[in-house]
Design a protein around this motif. Structure first.
Motif, short mmCIF file in Angstrom:
data_model
loop_
_atom_site.label_atom_id
_atom_site.label_comp_id
_atom_site.label_asym_id
_atom_site.label_seq_id
_atom_site.Cartn_x
_atom_site.Cartn_y
_atom_site.Cartn_z
N ILE A 121 -4.25 9.50 -7.44
CA ILE A 121 -3.29 8.87 -6.52
C ILE A 121 -2.87 7.52 -7.09
O ILE A 121 -3.72 6.73 -7.54
CB ILE A 121 -3.93 8.66 -5.13
CG1 ILE A 121 -4.30 10.00 -4.49
CG2 ILE A 121 -2.98 7.89 -4.21
CD1 ILE A 121 -5.10 9.85 -3.21
N ILE A 151 1.86 4.57 -1.36
CA ILE A 151 1.40 5.74 -2.13
C ILE A 151 2.66 6.47 -2.62
O ILE A 151 3.33 7.17 -1.86
CB ILE A 151 0.53 6.67 -1.27
CG1 ILE A 151 -0.71 5.91 -0.76
CG2 ILE A 151 0.11 7.90 -2.06
CD1 ILE A 151 -1.55 6.66 0.24
N ILE A 170 -1.07 3.91 -6.20
CA ILE A 170 -0.72 3.07 -5.05
C ILE A 170 -0.15 1.74 -5.53
O ILE A 170 -0.78 1.02 -6.31
CB ILE A 170 -1.95 2.81 -4.15
CG1 ILE A 170 -2.52 4.13 -3.65
CG2 ILE A 170 -1.55 1.92 -2.97
CD1 ILE A 170 -3.81 3.98 -2.85
N SER A 175 -9.46 2.46 0.01
CA SER A 175 -9.37 3.35 -1.14
C SER A 175 -10.77 3.66 -1.67
O SER A 175 -11.76 3.06 -1.25
CB SER A 175 -8.54 2.68 -2.25
OG SER A 175 -7.29 2.27 -1.77
N THR A 229 -8.12 6.78 -7.93
CA THR A 229 -7.06 5.98 -7.32
C THR A 229 -6.67 4.87 -8.28
O THR A 229 -7.51 4.04 -8.65
CB THR A 229 -7.53 5.35 -6.00
OG1 THR A 229 -7.91 6.38 -5.09
CG2 THR A 229 -6.40 4.52 -5.38
N LYS A 263 1.36 11.29 -6.56
CA LYS A 263 0.09 12.03 -6.60
C LYS A 263 0.21 13.09 -7.69
O LYS A 263 1.14 13.87 -7.70
CB LYS A 263 -0.18 12.69 -5.25
CG LYS A 263 -0.45 11.73 -4.11
CD LYS A 263 -0.75 12.46 -2.81
CE LYS A 263 -1.01 11.50 -1.66
NZ LYS A 263 -1.31 12.22 -0.40
N TYR A 309 0.83 -1.19 0.00
CA TYR A 309 0.00 0.00 0.00
C TYR A 309 0.88 1.26 0.00
O TYR A 309 0.75 2.14 0.83
CB TYR A 309 -0.97 0.00 1.18
CG TYR A 309 -2.20 0.84 0.93
CD1 TYR A 309 -3.28 0.34 0.22
CD2 TYR A 309 -2.28 2.15 1.38
CE1 TYR A 309 -4.40 1.11 -0.03
CE2 TYR A 309 -3.40 2.93 1.14
CZ TYR A 309 -4.45 2.40 0.43
OH TYR A 309 -5.56 3.18 0.18
#
Length: 425
Positions: free
Chosen positions: A295, A287, A297, A315, A390, A290, A285
């Motif tokens: 986003i 990240i 991941i 998410s 996401t 951005k 997970y």
């Protein structure tokens, strides 16, 4: 208990010359243990002077077979007859060392993160710590100082054949379907996980979650049972100022780590201070990017749906990359997460397997590889009216159909994401 002197009187076959097998040979050389042979089905040049010329005869005659963790007895039937002789590299740690405290962690999900959390906590509280095992560095390659903590990530493969392990603190985080092709069935898998407690003494501790306590109690283990209570950690969770640890994906791991801190007399304040500076693991997970309202991941370490489920729950507006080499009996159960998924993209050589499980449930495309997947996702985002997005690589499958490891898969996803985001966003 054995010592180096005792080991010199015994004979061994090191079966499998991966990292752990090589570390055993290195250990033998360092300690002048000479009565051993080696074998690897593929690697025939390594330690050539020690390679046995008659495998069946050597298997019959040696005292112990030191087996590399990835070797499957279901496939290597020649070894089944000699199962009682099999030990692992981890056994030598306990056979030859005394001046340390060991913390061993196993479970289907969360092992690596929990080990890193414990290591970080103890280091921040000025303990001497080394970390190894399934997480990367073979145990016998660690430099262990007197009165230090040795943190061991133990896989079910290692536990299944270990005969001398006795961790001071043993953690069994959870058990869900995994590695059934290796163990044969769920019963064997569970048995291997509970092996972590089998040789513990009365003054040692067994940490286990509530769902597994009845199995523990039926087996009459000697160690002191510790069941982490969610309410204890929940009371202080809000005090930790760490975006990564705020996610519920980490709650189970943190329940265990907080219980250990209480047992080892680390104050609440020192625990919180340590956790504030913790950085999450790559490929879990993660990240990493951005861009505007998108986003990215990387959850490449999620190799079963049980692991992927946590990423989906944490998410929203998800463009989900799914697929790879499926685990035996693993199922994609989308109850509770369907509304979070905008679209799914199937990669790998087993797309038909995953298609059967998600068709008529969520929108999906078959994109085969990460490059084509990202191009399609970014095009979909560009034409979308949704504000936030996401992009999640959480494959719920092993990587070996297209990559050498989940790390390589995750790194490729990150590289291509950074490359293509410039063109589309």
């Amino acid at each position: 208990m054995f010592s180096i002197t005792n080991l010199k009187e015994l004979s061994f076959l090191v079966y499998g010359l991966g990292l752990s097998g090589q570390s055993v040979v290195k250990f033998f050389k360092k300690n002048n243990i000479v009565n051993y042979k080696v074998w690897d089905d593929k690697q025939k040049k390594l330690f050539k002077n020690k390679r046995t010329k008659n495998l069946k005869e050597t298997l019959s005659n040696v005292d112990y077979i030191v087996l590399s963790p990835g070797i499957n007895l279901i496939e290597k039937k020649i070894l089944i007859k000699f199962k009682k002789k099999i030990i692992t590299d981890i056994d030598f740690l306990y056979l030859t060392n005394k001046n340390f405290k060991s913390i061993m962690v196993t479970g289907t999900n969360g092992k690596s993160t929990t080990c890193k959390l414990i290591s970080h906590l103890l280091k921040k509280n000025k303990s001497k710590v080394v970390l190894g095992g399934n997480i990367g560095t073979p145990i016998l390659n660690l430099k262990i100082k007197k009165n230090s903590y040795v943190i061991i990530e133990a896989s079910s493969f290692q536990l299944a054949h270990s005969q001398f392990i006795r961790p001071d603190y043993a953690f069994l985080l959870n058990i869900t379907n995994d590695h059934l092709d290796w163990h044969g069935n769920m019963q064997n898998y569970i048995k291997s996980k509970f092996k972590i407690f089998k040789y513990q003494k009365k003054n040692q501790f067994a940490f286990i979650n509530e769902k597994l306590k009845n199995i523990f109690k039926k087996r009459n283990f000697k160690s002191k049972l510790i069941i982490p209570e969610k309410k204890n950690y929940n009371k202080i969770k809000h005090k930790i100022k760490n975006n990564y640890l705020e996610l519920s994906i980490n709650d189970e791991n943190m329940n265990f780590v907080y219980e250990l801190s209480r047992l080892t007399n680390i104050s609440e304040k020192r625990f919180i201070n340590a956790m504030n500076s913790f950085v999450g693991l790559p490929h879990r997970y993660e990240i990493f990017l951005k861009k505007k309202n998108t986003i990215f991941i990387n959850d490449s370490k999620a190799t079963s749906f049980e692991s992927t489920k946590y990423a989906l729950l944490n998410s929203k507006n998800i463009y989900w990359i799914l697929g790879g080499l499926p685990k035996k009996n693993d199922k994609i159960i989308l109850h509770g997460v369907i509304k979070k998924i905008i679209k799914c993209y199937l990669i790998g050589k087993n797309t038909s397997y995953f298609k059967k499980q998600i068709k008529d449930k969520i929108n999906f495309s078959i994109t085969i590889n990460i490059k084509k997947t990202l191009i399609e996702i970014l095009k979909d985002i560009k034409s979308s009216k949704i504000k936030d997005h996401t992009i999640l690589l959480s494959p719920a499958a092993a990587s070996y159909d297209q990559f050498k490891s989940f790390e390589e898969r995750g790194d490729e996803f990150k590289r291509l994401s950074r490359l293509y985001v410039r063109k589309f966003i």
